[in-house]
Design an enzyme around this catalytic site. Sequence first.
Site, PDB file in Angstrom:
ATOM      1  N   LYS A 192      44.631  47.275  56.430  1.00 34.21           N
ATOM      2  CA  LYS A 192      43.300  46.957  57.298  1.00 34.21           C
ATOM      3  C   LYS A 192      42.986  45.630  56.711  1.00 34.21           C
ATOM      4  CE  LYS A 192      40.282  48.043  53.883  1.00 34.21           C
ATOM      5  NZ  LYS A 192      38.844  47.015  53.661  1.00 34.21           N
ATOM      6  N   THR A 249      36.457  47.575  59.319  1.00 31.68           N
ATOM      7  CA  THR A 249      36.859  46.220  58.404  1.00 31.68           C
ATOM      8  C   THR A 249      37.321  45.320  59.610  1.00 31.68           C
ATOM      9  OG1 THR A 249      37.711  47.395  56.657  1.00 31.68           O
ATOM     10  CG2 THR A 249      38.039  45.227  56.764  1.00 31.68           C
TER      11      THR A 249
END
Length: 333
Positions: A192, A249
């Site tokens: 991520k 994120t």
Amino acid sequence: MPPTLDSIAVIGAGAWGTALAQTLVQAGRTVTLWAREPETVADINDRHVNRTFLPGVALDAKLRATQSLAACASADAILLVCPAQHVRAVTAELAPHVRPGQPLVICAKGIEQETGLLMSAVAAATVPDMTLAALSGPSFAADVARGLPAALTIACRDERLGKLLAERLGDRQLRLYWSDDIVGVELGGALKNVLAIAAGIVDGKGLGASAHAALVTRGFAEMRRLGHALGARHETMMGLSGLGDLVLTCGSPQSRNMSLGRALGEGESLKAVLGERVSVTEGVFTAAAVVRIAHEKRVEMPIIEAVHSILEGHRSVDDAIAGLMSRPFKAED
């Protein structure tokens, strides 16, 4: 194995390590926080703040910091929260002081650039007698440090220990779910970061919400493909440490990786952006390792390859975007 896990050592006094230490102290645990920088140790012990890595957050006076790794080794469990590329050196230094079976919870999110190993594999080589776990999920340090609600996944192959860790490391404001899929939990946290750089580039270029949504969705497809190739479970990639952390994120400039991508999209150089930061942006180091693993496993990861090419200076942001948009049409996987 200690029956209660009352004492916890946190190795790494960056933003995330400090936030976890603060949460554990307020949950009633005895916590020792290790920092390499003497000024950070002094800040935490004398002023009850961490001005360098977590400014604006008042820390509990019971939280104690140290520069001694040996002093941390007597804890019932150790949380490893140093930057991913430092895990090998820190665990090697810690190794002479730890006990067989002592729990080591890996909270660093990344892949070792030189070897392509996940953090659990690095730790297994340097502290082979410790019992490993991994903690990951959607969480900004400032939110957790202030006691705002969050939920994470704790993975451990020992079910009894994993459930005990979930109970003793969690709190009313920090909900932990147990899993035995360490690879899946670690992989989601590592990938991520790279995809957040891509999401930031999309925002920095002003490409719009539709492009952002497409990037996150197709990035998640890449995450799932590599997870499958490395033996991660589908439900782990769909959970907090996979999709959950990706959504967080890629959705806020609070993320160091997304804010770096946004700066690149706005035309700043990588060197200039990194030169202004005191904290590590993990996705920069992880991208190269992911590309190498993807090639070895013959997994198609065009978005992450594009990010890597930008970071390495092989392609401009505009060229990388054009390359992604001109790929052959295909069925959605």
